[in-house]
Design a protein around this motif. Sequence first.
Motif, short mmCIF file in Angstrom:
data_model
loop_
_atom_site.label_atom_id
_atom_site.label_comp_id
_atom_site.label_asym_id
_atom_site.label_seq_id
_atom_site.Cartn_x
_atom_site.Cartn_y
_atom_site.Cartn_z
N ASP A 53 0.86 -1.21 0.13
CA ASP A 53 -0.07 -0.06 0.02
C ASP A 53 0.85 1.31 0.00
N ARG A 54 0.69 2.13 -1.19
CA ARG A 54 1.66 3.17 -1.06
C ARG A 54 1.55 4.05 -0.22
N ASP A 55 0.27 4.48 -0.13
CA ASP A 55 -0.06 5.54 0.96
C ASP A 55 0.38 5.17 2.43
N ILE A 60 4.55 5.95 6.78
CA ILE A 60 5.83 5.34 7.68
C ILE A 60 7.04 6.04 7.25
N ALA A 61 7.30 6.41 6.06
CA ALA A 61 8.37 7.39 5.79
C ALA A 61 8.28 8.77 6.34
N GLU A 90 13.57 7.50 -1.67
CA GLU A 90 13.94 8.92 -1.91
C GLU A 90 13.58 9.50 -0.85
N SER A 91 12.47 9.08 0.05
CA SER A 91 12.23 9.94 1.29
C SER A 91 13.00 9.51 2.62
N GLY A 92 13.96 8.78 2.15
CA GLY A 92 14.91 8.41 3.46
C GLY A 92 14.54 7.14 4.09
N LEU A 93 13.56 6.34 3.62
CA LEU A 93 13.08 5.27 4.34
C LEU A 93 13.73 3.87 3.29
#
Length: 206
Positions: A53-55, A60-61, A90-93
């Motif tokens: 689930d992308r959202d 979490i990110a 890309e968001s650091g996760l």
Amino acid sequence: MMGPLKLHWDKVTSGERGSDLDEALRPIRKLNRGAIWRYGQAGDLPGEKDTIDRDGVLKIAKASRGKRAIIFTHKPPTPENVAIVREAAESGLNINLSADSVEEADDLADLNLPVVVVLNSEYARKKDETLREYRQREKQLAKTTPRGRKIAVCPATYTDVSCTECGVCADGERKGVIVGFPAHGTQKKRVDEIAGHAGKRENFRS
């Protein structure tokens, strides 16, 4: 899964315990910058069955921004799932792709994402084995995958080093090194059958 974790997980499954993702992430948002935390000792990423689930992952990110998360997924590397894992990175996760054999680890590593793998129990430190004895025996075991990628056995499986002290699995850039977790516990024979004879030198390049 066994012991207290299984008892807890059974209660989560039955609905006696647990919370939604937003509530679960509340304490993560309060962690100090640079703190290391572990997502999901059991289970997997948000999403139905094999779908991520992308959202949920981006939530979490966002909660983990500025921290270092140790997070794994066994969900298949479909184009959609891989795209979400890359977006999270890309968001650091940094999400580790989990492999059940060294052959599968090679396939996942081709995606240029961090990979971990279950290893044959021969890689585990034996109960009556000193650290020196283990290191001597480990030198006889192969440290590369069939395609020549380096395998590093998780230090928390044979020393007193904790995940928060090590932190390797929270890093996205490991120069292609695959982290290996030796099979252990009551199910290790079954896991060995799936992982293959990873402890036997002749099956790998030295």
